[in-house]
Design a protein around this motif. Structure first.
Motif, PDB file in Angstrom:
ATOM      1  N   ARG A  92      -0.624   5.952   2.394  1.00  0.00           N
ATOM      2  CA  ARG A  92      -1.733   6.866   2.153  1.00  0.00           C
ATOM      3  C   ARG A  92      -3.091   6.307   2.590  1.00  0.00           C
ATOM      4  NH1 ARG A  92       0.742  11.761   1.363  1.00  0.00           N
ATOM      5  NH2 ARG A  92       2.352  11.614  -0.241  1.00  0.00           N
ATOM      6  N   ARG A 134       5.151   6.638   1.491  1.00  0.00           N
ATOM      7  CA  ARG A 134       4.102   7.005   2.441  1.00  0.00           C
ATOM      8  C   ARG A 134       2.971   5.976   2.425  1.00  0.00           C
ATOM      9  NH1 ARG A 134       4.253  12.738   2.526  1.00  0.00           N
ATOM     10  NH2 ARG A 134       6.450  13.243   2.882  1.00  0.00           N
ATOM     11  N   ASP A 167       3.035   4.317  -1.262  1.00  0.00           N
ATOM     12  CA  ASP A 167       3.082   4.995  -2.556  1.00  0.00           C
ATOM     13  C   ASP A 167       4.524   5.154  -3.019  1.00  0.00           C
ATOM     14  OD1 ASP A 167       2.477   8.419  -1.338  1.00  0.00           O
ATOM     15  OD2 ASP A 167       4.206   7.092  -1.140  1.00  0.00           O
ATOM     16  N   GLU A 168       4.714   5.922  -4.079  1.00  0.00           N
ATOM     17  CA  GLU A 168       6.026   5.981  -4.722  1.00  0.00           C
ATOM     18  C   GLU A 168       7.094   6.651  -3.868  1.00  0.00           C
ATOM     19  OE1 GLU A 168       3.703   9.617  -5.795  1.00  0.00           O
ATOM     20  OE2 GLU A 168       3.336   7.451  -5.771  1.00  0.00           O
ATOM     21  N   SER A 228       0.814  -1.224   0.000  1.00  0.00           N
ATOM     22  CA  SER A 228       0.000   0.000   0.000  1.00  0.00           C
ATOM     23  C   SER A 228       0.845   1.271   0.000  1.00  0.00           C
ATOM     24  CB  SER A 228      -0.924   0.012   1.227  1.00  0.00           C
ATOM     25  OG  SER A 228      -1.772  -1.120   1.236  1.00  0.00           O
TER      26      SER A 228
END
Length: 495
Positions: free
Chosen positions: A160, A158, A154-155, A152
């Motif tokens: 999110r 984090r 992000d790039e 889960s």
């Protein structure tokens, strides 16, 4: 009835342990991985004029016998400067000394054309995070939650999705009805993974996670205060307001600002890319070499850390003022400042030496205990090992050993490993025999891999096989380790 009061003075003895500034500096340097250590040395060189790099090898001979012959066409100023550099290098070498009990690691001479090798470039950053799951004793349910959390991210690293969204993902795709407490527990564990800041829900939490990894110091407390209580001003870059609110002088403000800017707002910026093509590169702190005859040697990766010495101009100022009978106020201030810079430079050079000694002792103790693994590369050969085992061998404090092993990696013949990987809990049988839990799990996996897939072994049968292999563990323990290894039960393994 008359009442009277009187004061009495008593004397008691107490043992109070205080850490000196020099000890604190050593602790900070010991905890730093190589890349961060290189930045620290660079910053110190920029901040302290009394600290200088030694010249390249071609400016002096390696046996410390310096040539007094001036090159042709050398001016008086050039000759004077060269002689000063040579004298100061001698002083630096005399100050630092030589550690006769420590082997001198083979070092690579860095040149402008040399590119530092990057290890593990075939693995994605997601893979490296998943590998860190194995460093913790999680059951199957916890492993699935952790894998979902990692997926889960992000790039930029984090987390999110909200707790509810993560709960829904687990329920729909993994058939797990996890509680909020279970998810929160795994998030807190994920946030202890490397690099610092991974798994944060927002920028403020990302910064706090990184600050909390730092060694205790007044600057750390100031950083926590800024990010916790002055975050809005920080986002707007209103440092004058922060300075007034925290009653900082200009020097304290500059130091705090510099440390805040070192924090990485995007610790997972290269998630999903090959590690060799990203900015999140693993640079090993130790290079372990295993020869064909089983001899294991190692060296500390010195990276781009230069040899350091005290600047000759600062020593000249001290010598000049020491020979004067009386000093005016300006000269006294100059002398005080110069001595402070020189003392700081000497302390920094000594702290680097202590860091190297501490790293050397710790890695040597790890290799001594886990020698068979470094010879053969088999996880089953990893012996039970705790921080206390290393502390006892090295006569270092357990907290110091923990700092050495934090975020440090060793490149071996069998791959590049986090130092934490070599530590494992022990399993003690009723007969008093002690085994590494990783060794037991490796043996269990091997037995399952070799079983007849048409007639897979039950947990009871696996327990019997393990006893025959020399690992007398119960059926319940087999069940526990099988679940941790994500091995299905017998009915689901049947082909």
């Amino acid at each position: 009835m008359n009442q009277s009061s009187r004061q009495e003075q008593t004397q008691t003895q107490q043992n109070l342990q205080q850490i000196s500034q020099q000890q604190l500096l050593v602790v900070k340097l010991v905890e730093m991985p190589l890349v961060q250590f290189e930045e620290k040395v660079k910053d110190e060189l920029n901040e302290n004029g009394a600290l200088e790099e030694n010249l390249p090898d071609d400016d002096y001979t390696t046996d410390n016998n310096f040539s007094t012959d001036a090159p042709e066409n050398e001016t008086f100023e050039q000759q004077n400067e060269r002689e000063e550099r040579q004298d100061e290098l001698k002083n630096a070498l005399e100050y630092m000394g030589r550690d006769d009990q420590m082997e001198s690691p083979a070092q690579t001479r860095w040149t402008e054309d040399y590119i530092e090798p990057v290890f593990g470039n075939t693995e994605s950053f997601y893979d490296l995070l998943k590998q860190q799951i194995g460093e913790h004793d999680l059951n199957e349910r916890q492993q699935i939650i952790m894998e979902t959390l990692i997926a889960s991210l992000d790039e930029i690293g984090r987390l999110r999705p909200s707790i509810k969204e993560i709960h829904d993902d687990l329920d729909i795709y993994r058939y797990i009805d996890a509680t909020d407490e279970e998810i929160e527990e795994m998030i807190r564990l994920l946030q202890t993974f490397d690099p610092p800041g991974i798994g944060a829900r927002n920028l403020q939490e990302c910064m706090l996670l990184q600050i909390n990894r730092k060694a205790d110091s007044p600057v750390k407390q100031q950083m926590l205060t800024v990010v916790t209580h002055h975050y809005d001003e920080l986002k707007k870059n209103h440092w004058s307001r922060i300075q007034r609110a925290m009653h900082l002088n200009d020097e304290e403000k500059a130091t705090l600002l510099k440390e805040i800017r070192k924090l990485n707002p995007k610790p997972g910026a290269a998630l999903g890319e090959a590690i060799g093509k990203s900015q999140q590169q693993i640079t090993p702190d130790f290079i372990v070499d295993t020869s064909d005859d089983g001899q294991v040697t190692f060296s500390i990766n010195q990276g781009r850390i230069p040899d350091l010495h005290i600047a000759p101009s600062f020593i000249e100022i001290i010598d000049l003022y020491k020979n004067k009978d009386q000093l005016n106020r300006r000269e006294k201030d100059d002398l005080t400042y110069t001595r402070d810079r020189v003392d700081r430079a000497k302390n920094f050079i000594e702290a680097i030496r202590q860091r190297r000694i501490t790293l050397y002792k710790t890695m040597k103790a790890i290799i001594d205990i886990q020698l068979k693994f470094f010879q053969e590369g088999d996880d089953a050969d990893l012996r039970p090992m705790k921080l206390k085992d290393i502390a006892d061998r090295t006569e270092l404090d357990i907290s110091t050993v923990s700092r050495v092993c934090n975020q440090k990696y060793a490149q071996t013949r069998w791959g590049t490993y986090s130092l934490k990987y070599f530590f494992s809990a022990s399993y003690v049988t009723n007969e008093g025999d002690e085994f590494s839990t990783r060794e037991i799990k490796s043996a269990l996996k091997r037995i399952v891999d070799e079983e007849d897939k048409e007639h897979p072994l039950s947990d009871e049968a696996l327990s019997q096989k393990m006893k025959e292999a020399g690992y007398p563990i119960s059926r319940r323990t087999v069940n526990k380790y099988r679940e941790q290894l994500k091995i299905p039960k017998a009915s689901l393994r049947k082909s």
